[in-house]
Design an enzyme around this catalytic site. Structure first.
Site, PDB file in Angstrom:
ATOM      1  N   LYS A   1       0.838  -1.211   0.000  1.00 29.08           N
ATOM      2  CA  LYS A   1       0.000   0.000   0.000  1.00 29.08           C
ATOM      3  C   LYS A   1       0.867   1.252   0.000  1.00 29.08           C
ATOM      4  O   LYS A   1       1.536   1.560   0.985  1.00 29.08           O
ATOM      5  CB  LYS A   1      -0.926   0.048   1.216  1.00 29.08           C
ATOM      6  CG  LYS A   1      -1.974   1.159   0.997  1.00 29.08           C
ATOM      7  CD  LYS A   1      -2.540   1.746   2.266  1.00 29.08           C
ATOM      8  CE  LYS A   1      -1.802   2.917   2.835  1.00 29.08           C
ATOM      9  NZ  LYS A   1      -1.899   4.178   2.097  1.00 29.08           N
TER      10      LYS A   1
ATOM     11  N   GLY B   1       6.977   4.875   8.209  1.00 26.35           N
ATOM     12  CA  GLY B   1       6.124   6.045   8.363  1.00 26.35           C
ATOM     13  C   GLY B   1       6.321   6.672   9.730  1.00 26.35           C
ATOM     14  O   GLY B   1       7.392   6.545  10.339  1.00 26.35           O
ATOM     15  N   SER B   2       5.282   7.286  10.230  1.00 25.96           N
ATOM     16  CA  SER B   2       5.414   8.049  11.477  1.00 25.96           C
ATOM     17  C   SER B   2       5.476   7.123  12.694  1.00 25.96           C
ATOM     18  O   SER B   2       4.947   6.005  12.680  1.00 25.96           O
ATOM     19  CB  SER B   2       4.233   8.996  11.621  1.00 25.96           C
ATOM     20  OG  SER B   2       3.038   8.257  11.692  1.00 25.96           O
ATOM     21  N   THR B   3       6.083   7.629  13.758  1.00 27.68           N
ATOM     22  CA  THR B   3       6.181   6.868  15.003  1.00 27.68           C
ATOM     23  C   THR B   3       4.785   6.619  15.574  1.00 27.68           C
ATOM     24  O   THR B   3       4.505   5.526  16.088  1.00 27.68           O
ATOM     25  CB  THR B   3       7.069   7.641  16.003  1.00 27.68           C
ATOM     26  OG1 THR B   3       8.374   7.719  15.431  1.00 27.68           O
ATOM     27  CG2 THR B   3       7.154   6.931  17.340  1.00 27.68           C
TER      28      THR B   3
ATOM     29  N   GLY C   1       3.293   3.801  13.722  1.00 30.68           N
ATOM     30  CA  GLY C   1       4.099   2.613  14.065  1.00 30.68           C
ATOM     31  C   GLY C   1       3.670   2.020  15.405  1.00 30.68           C
ATOM     32  O   GLY C   1       3.544   0.800  15.558  1.00 30.68           O
TER      33      GLY C   1
ATOM     34  N   GLU D   1       9.943   1.033  10.476  1.00 29.87           N
ATOM     35  CA  GLU D   1      10.978   2.039  10.209  1.00 29.87           C
ATOM     36  C   GLU D   1      10.293   3.386  10.389  1.00 29.87           C
ATOM     37  O   GLU D   1       9.481   3.788   9.562  1.00 29.87           O
ATOM     38  CB  GLU D   1      11.515   1.829   8.797  1.00 29.87           C
ATOM     39  CG  GLU D   1      12.921   2.355   8.617  1.00 29.87           C
ATOM     40  CD  GLU D   1      12.894   3.823   8.260  1.00 29.87           C
ATOM     41  OE1 GLU D   1      12.984   4.657   9.196  1.00 29.87           O
ATOM     42  OE2 GLU D   1      12.783   4.146   7.078  1.00 29.87           O
TER      43      GLU D   1
ATOM     44  N   CYS E   1      13.644  10.479   6.911  1.00 26.00           N
ATOM     45  CA  CYS E   1      13.606  10.020   8.308  1.00 26.00           C
ATOM     46  C   CYS E   1      14.981  10.119   8.958  1.00 26.00           C
ATOM     47  O   CYS E   1      15.083  10.368  10.154  1.00 26.00           O
ATOM     48  CB  CYS E   1      13.074   8.596   8.383  1.00 26.00           C
ATOM     49  SG  CYS E   1      13.858   7.486   7.223  1.00 26.00           S
TER      50      CYS E   1
ATOM     51  N   GLU F   1      10.325  15.647  15.344  1.00 26.82           N
ATOM     52  CA  GLU F   1      10.700  15.493  13.934  1.00 26.82           C
ATOM     53  C   GLU F   1       9.920  16.509  13.093  1.00 26.82           C
ATOM     54  O   GLU F   1       8.689  16.478  13.061  1.00 26.82           O
ATOM     55  CB  GLU F   1      10.361  14.073  13.471  1.00 26.82           C
ATOM     56  CG  GLU F   1      10.856  13.785  12.077  1.00 26.82           C
ATOM     57  CD  GLU F   1      10.545  12.366  11.616  1.00 26.82           C
ATOM     58  OE1 GLU F   1       9.450  11.869  11.920  1.00 26.82           O
ATOM     59  OE2 GLU F   1      11.404  11.770  10.958  1.00 26.82           O
TER      60      GLU F   1
HETATM   61  P1  NDP Z   1       1.920   8.134   8.327  1.00 30.64           P
HETATM   62  O1  NDP Z   1       2.665   7.296   9.278  1.00 30.64           O
HETATM   63  O2  NDP Z   1       0.520   8.501   8.643  1.00 30.64           O
HETATM   64  O3  NDP Z   1       1.888   7.419   6.892  1.00 30.64           O
HETATM   65  C1  NDP Z   1       2.755   6.394   6.456  1.00 30.64           C
HETATM   66  C2  NDP Z   1       1.960   5.302   5.729  1.00 30.64           C
HETATM   67  O4  NDP Z   1       1.084   4.636   6.632  1.00 30.64           O
HETATM   68  C3  NDP Z   1       1.071   5.826   4.621  1.00 30.64           C
HETATM   69  O5  NDP Z   1       0.975   4.867   3.588  1.00 30.64           O
HETATM   70  C4  NDP Z   1      -0.247   5.988   5.344  1.00 30.64           C
HETATM   71  O6  NDP Z   1      -1.343   6.026   4.478  1.00 30.64           O
HETATM   72  C5  NDP Z   1      -0.260   4.738   6.193  1.00 30.64           C
HETATM   73  N1  NDP Z   1      -1.117   4.805   7.365  1.00 30.64           N
HETATM   74  C6  NDP Z   1      -1.657   5.897   7.977  1.00 30.64           C
HETATM   75  N2  NDP Z   1      -2.372   5.528   9.060  1.00 30.64           N
HETATM   76  C7  NDP Z   1      -2.289   4.180   9.140  1.00 30.64           C
HETATM   77  C8  NDP Z   1      -2.815   3.204  10.053  1.00 30.64           C
HETATM   78  N3  NDP Z   1      -3.549   3.557  11.103  1.00 30.64           N
HETATM   79  N4  NDP Z   1      -2.523   1.897   9.845  1.00 30.64           N
HETATM   80  C9  NDP Z   1      -1.752   1.521   8.802  1.00 30.64           C
HETATM   81  N5  NDP Z   1      -1.234   2.399   7.901  1.00 30.64           N
HETATM   82  C10 NDP Z   1      -1.493   3.700   8.065  1.00 30.64           C
HETATM   83  O7  NDP Z   1       2.738   9.422   8.020  1.00 30.64           O
HETATM   84  P2  NDP Z   1       2.153  10.856   7.597  1.00 30.64           P
HETATM   85  O8  NDP Z   1       2.003  10.879   6.161  1.00 30.64           O
HETATM   86  O9  NDP Z   1       0.942  11.240   8.368  1.00 30.64           O
HETATM   87  O10 NDP Z   1       3.341  11.790   8.077  1.00 30.64           O
HETATM   88  C11 NDP Z   1       3.365  12.277   9.402  1.00 30.64           C
HETATM   89  C12 NDP Z   1       4.740  12.343   9.943  1.00 30.64           C
HETATM   90  O11 NDP Z   1       5.317  11.050   9.907  1.00 30.64           O
HETATM   91  C13 NDP Z   1       5.720  13.195   9.154  1.00 30.64           C
HETATM   92  O12 NDP Z   1       5.683  14.512   9.516  1.00 30.64           O
HETATM   93  C14 NDP Z   1       7.013  12.568   9.535  1.00 30.64           C
HETATM   94  O13 NDP Z   1       7.444  13.082  10.754  1.00 30.64           O
HETATM   95  C15 NDP Z   1       6.690  11.125   9.725  1.00 30.64           C
HETATM   96  N6  NDP Z   1       7.053  10.274   8.574  1.00 30.64           N
HETATM   97  C16 NDP Z   1       8.179   9.542   8.656  1.00 30.64           C
HETATM   98  C17 NDP Z   1       8.558   8.778   7.577  1.00 30.64           C
HETATM   99  C18 NDP Z   1       9.792   7.969   7.613  1.00 30.64           C
HETATM  100  O14 NDP Z   1      10.352   7.726   6.566  1.00 30.64           O
HETATM  101  N7  NDP Z   1      10.223   7.511   8.755  1.00 30.64           N
HETATM  102  C19 NDP Z   1       7.801   8.753   6.349  1.00 30.64           C
HETATM  103  C20 NDP Z   1       6.591   9.530   6.380  1.00 30.64           C
HETATM  104  C21 NDP Z   1       6.258  10.254   7.467  1.00 30.64           C
HETATM  105  P3  NDP Z   1      -1.810   7.466   3.893  1.00 30.64           P
HETATM  106  O15 NDP Z   1      -0.631   8.170   3.380  1.00 30.64           O
HETATM  107  O16 NDP Z   1      -2.686   7.063   2.798  1.00 30.64           O
HETATM  108  O17 NDP Z   1      -2.463   8.164   5.034  1.00 30.64           O
END
Ligand code: NDP
Length: 505
Positions: free
Chosen positions: A208, A260-262, A265, A282, A316, A413
């Protein structure tokens, strides 16, 4: 000189998007003539379906994906609800049981090599789409993202028939169906990090991509079709966070890989607790980049710029906290400001551009909020003087001096082009400040002395460390964090190990 944007005969959406790009005064204030990437070779559809079981399946609902530099709609993509998630997991299970897990590793390797070569052949086109959909400079998607994507598939293709050498004396079995959720900052590269080791080890996948950057994952699905992968081995379902949540909660998933975000996670970890499912997370980071007074200053300044302004700071492992040894602070800040003034901000499709668009209005608001908090809490803010285009999401390269450890811009972050600068007197103080963070993903050290590098890096609590460089990646090198930066490793043998069950010995 390449044709200007919108003049070519590109596919419909590319044309639509770049045409509007002309209405932007992207180049005002820049001292370079524009060098826009040619978009003639890009042909995007207006609408994309979900890739499930080797077929394109129409989703009942669709949503639009928007170019963050121009605010133009590029295409619409399907929104996978619970039924589609279930169908994709079912297709992956079928493919796992009937073909992929039974196939000899050398055969799986052939598919991965074929995919890697197809990516190389179409890398220019993929780079343009990555830039249009995500806002990153074409120079980065063309020279960093795409070569690394191909390299990951080549690297893991090589392991597919050598699992017994990867884990000597052990029997390595695939885990089953992997649910993989990726973010918007390196959409195709994160897809490669996740797909390549999973497939090499014999797992099948439901992937996804993020809501704001789904296009290159869908183009990758087209390549997977072209490479003739057995149906269901890779399924790509687009949607929002809810789709990711449904995937994580699905009983048919054996492993979850998330970047994605903490905050998300943690939710995933809670959901999976007690289920016996494997997972790798991650998550975010707040890396310390430490400059000692014996460091090569000009090189270090380049490293600082690369550390925080690469991909607009949507990284990240970005070096977002700078620690400079006391006597050197004024010199480093002066040189850094001078260098920041030379960064070209604007049209991400222009080959001169260093700083592209912020990925989404939501992310721009988040960055602005944290920068406001920095000012309110008493840190001194400086921004470079580039003009920003009138339309789209933009943020100027920003540094904060006079920061305290308690400031939000030091602790949280930002995920944008914002650097917090602090000083230190002794290596011990640098270490104490650098480790004073809930995160533990990456870090950097700049010094002339090898012994100092070993001393500092052995005590920095971070998973990835660079010395006299920053933000260097290689498929053979494991990547991952400690503490709130997540758990598990991707890349290298460690990354392969995350997709196998080992027995024997
Ligand atoms: P998210 O953690 O929300 O998104 C990452 C992925 O997870 C996307 O595909 C998102 O879908 C999906 N997702 C969102 N909610 C859920 C859930 N409850 N269960 C499973 N999957 C889910 O990151 P954000 O886009 O909201 O970014 C927010 C913050 O996260 C940023 O400001 C940054 O600090 C951090 N971040 C860190 C990253 C890294 O590489 N470590 C990468 C991205 C963000 P969708 O996008 O469709 O909502």
């Amino acid at each position: 000189m390449p044709e200007g944007p919108g003049e070519g005969t590109a596919g419909s959406s590319a044309k639509r998007t770049t045409k509007k790009a002309n209405s932007h005064d992207f180049v005002e204030g820049n001292c370079y003539a524009p060098a826009p990437e040619n978009t003639d070779h890009v042909s995007l559809k207006r609408s994309y379906d979900l890739f499930i079981g080797g077929k394109w399946v129409r989703a009942p609902k669709k949503f639009e994906t928007i170019n963050p530099a121009t605010e133009e709609v590029i295409a619409e993509v399907g929104e996978a609800g619970p039924k589609m998630v279930d169908r994709a997991v079912g297709a992956a299970r079928d493919a796992y049981e009937k073909t992929w897990s039974k196939m000899p590793g050398r055969e799986r390797g052939k598919y991965l090599y074929r995919l890697a070569r197809l990516i190389q052949e179409r890398s220019r086109e993929f780079a343009v789409v990555e830039t249009m959909d995500g806002g990153k400079p074409i120079r980065e998607s063309r020279d960093i993202d795409l070569p690394l994507v191909a390299a990951h598939f080549f690297y893991y293709a090589g392991w597919a028939d050598k699992l017994e050498y990867a884990f000597p004396g052990r029997k390595a079995r695939p885990l089953g169906v992997a649910g993989q959720i990726i973010p918007w900052n390196f959409p195709l590269l994160m897809a490669a990090w996740k797909l390549a080791p999973a497939l090499a080890a014999g797992n099948t996948v439901v992937l996804k991509p993020a809501e704001t950057t789904p296009l290159t994952a869908l183009l990758l699905a087209e390549l997977i079709e072209e490479a003739d992968f057995p149906p269901g081995v890779v399924n790509v379902i687009t949607g929002a966070g809810r789709t990711g949540q449904n995937l994580v909660q699905h009983e048919g998933i054996d492993k979850v890989a998330f970047t994605g975000s903490t905050a998300v996670g943690k939710l995933i970890q809670k959901t999976l607790a007690g289920t016996g499912k494997r997972f790798t997370l991650e998550l975010g980071g707040k890396a310390a980049n430490i400059i000692f007074d014996d460091a090569p200053i000009n090189q270090a300044v380049e490293g600082i710029v690369n550390g925080i302004f690469f991909n607009q700071g949507h990284v990240c492992c970005a070096g977002s906290r700078l620690f400079v040894q006391e006597g050197l602070v004024d010199t480093v800040v002066r040189k850094l400001k001078r260098r920041m003034e030379t960064l070209v901000l604007g049209d991400p499709l222009d080959k001169n551009t260093d700083i592209g668009a912020i990925n989404s209005p939501e992310q721009l608001t988040r960055i602005q909020g944290l920068v406001d908090s920095g000012r309110e809490q008493g840190a001194k803010c400086w921004q470079s003087s580039q003009k920003v285009p009138g339309k789209g999401n933009w943020f100027k390269p920003t540094i904060f001096t006079d920061c305290a450890q308690s400031h939000r811009i030091v602790q949280e972050e930002v995920f944008g082009p914002v650097l917090a600068v602090q000083s230190f007197r002794t290596p011990e103080e640098a270490l104490e400040k650098a480790n004073n963070t809930p995160y533990g993903l990456s870090g950097g050290v700049w010094t002339d002395k090898g012994s100092k590098i070993f001393k500092i890096t052995s005590q920095l609590r971070a998973g990835v460390l660079w010395a006299n460089t920053f933000n260097k990646f290689d498929p053979s090198s494991p990547f991952g964090g400690y503490k709130e930066s997540g758990m598990g490793r991707e890349g290298g043998l460690h990354g392969l190990g995350a997709y196998v069950q080992l027995s024997g010995r």
